[in-house]
Write an enzyme that holds these catalytic residues in place. Structure first.
Site, PDB file in Angstrom:
ATOM      1  N   ARG A  84       0.832  -1.213   0.000  1.00 38.33           N
ATOM      2  CA  ARG A  84       0.000   0.000   0.000  1.00 38.33           C
ATOM      3  C   ARG A  84       0.862   1.257   0.000  1.00 38.33           C
ATOM      4  NH1 ARG A  84      -2.855  -3.939  -1.082  1.00 38.33           N
ATOM      5  NH2 ARG A  84      -4.688  -4.466   0.121  1.00 38.33           N
ATOM      6  N   LYS A 102      -5.392   1.306   1.448  1.00 34.27           N
ATOM      7  CA  LYS A 102      -6.468   0.335   1.234  1.00 34.27           C
ATOM      8  C   LYS A 102      -6.407  -0.770   2.290  1.00 34.27           C
ATOM      9  CE  LYS A 102      -8.150  -2.929  -2.207  1.00 34.27           C
ATOM     10  NZ  LYS A 102      -7.862  -3.545  -3.495  1.00 34.27           N
TER      11      LYS A 102
END
Length: 118
Positions: free
Chosen positions: A16, A54
């Site tokens: 991420r 996320k």
């Protein structure tokens, strides 16, 4: 076939961080900042701010921008805004760098001048 597969929170966070990072910048998490600062080696860190990761939500993230006593030149990060087509800009920089390197190899060397390193 790989012998080991790594997965879990650390790998997911790294993925991420990479996907929300920017070219020529080192994107780091709060835990990395704490580890670097605990070493007391003079790492320079700038706050990036809240970043949506996320599966993790909003987290405070940072840029690692240098280290005291590190004298080598670093590439200047591009001024990029969300939605900018930065991949095209990076590809152009890479093409320009290769063209300059090829040009440097094509130029005749003076006697005693060192050639390209390994």
């Amino acid at each position: 076939m790989p012998r080991y597969c790594l997965f879990g929170d650390t790998v997911n966070t790294a993925s991420r961080m990479e996907s929300t990072g920017l070219p020529y910048r080192i994107h780091v998490s709060q835990s990395t900042v704490q580890a670097l600062l605990s070493l007391d080696e003079g790492y320079k860190i700038d706050v990036r701010g809240q970043t949506e990761l996320k599966g993790k939500g909003l987290e405070e993230t940072y840029w690692l921008t240098g280290k005291v006593g590190f004298c080598r030149p670093l590439p200047t990060p591009l001024s990029i805004k969300p939605g900018d087509p930065w991949q095209d800009r990076i590809n152009q920089e890479i093409r320009t760098g290769f063209a300059k390197a090829r040009q440097g190899l094509a130029e005749p060397r003076k006697s005693g001048e060192a050639g390209p390193g390994p």
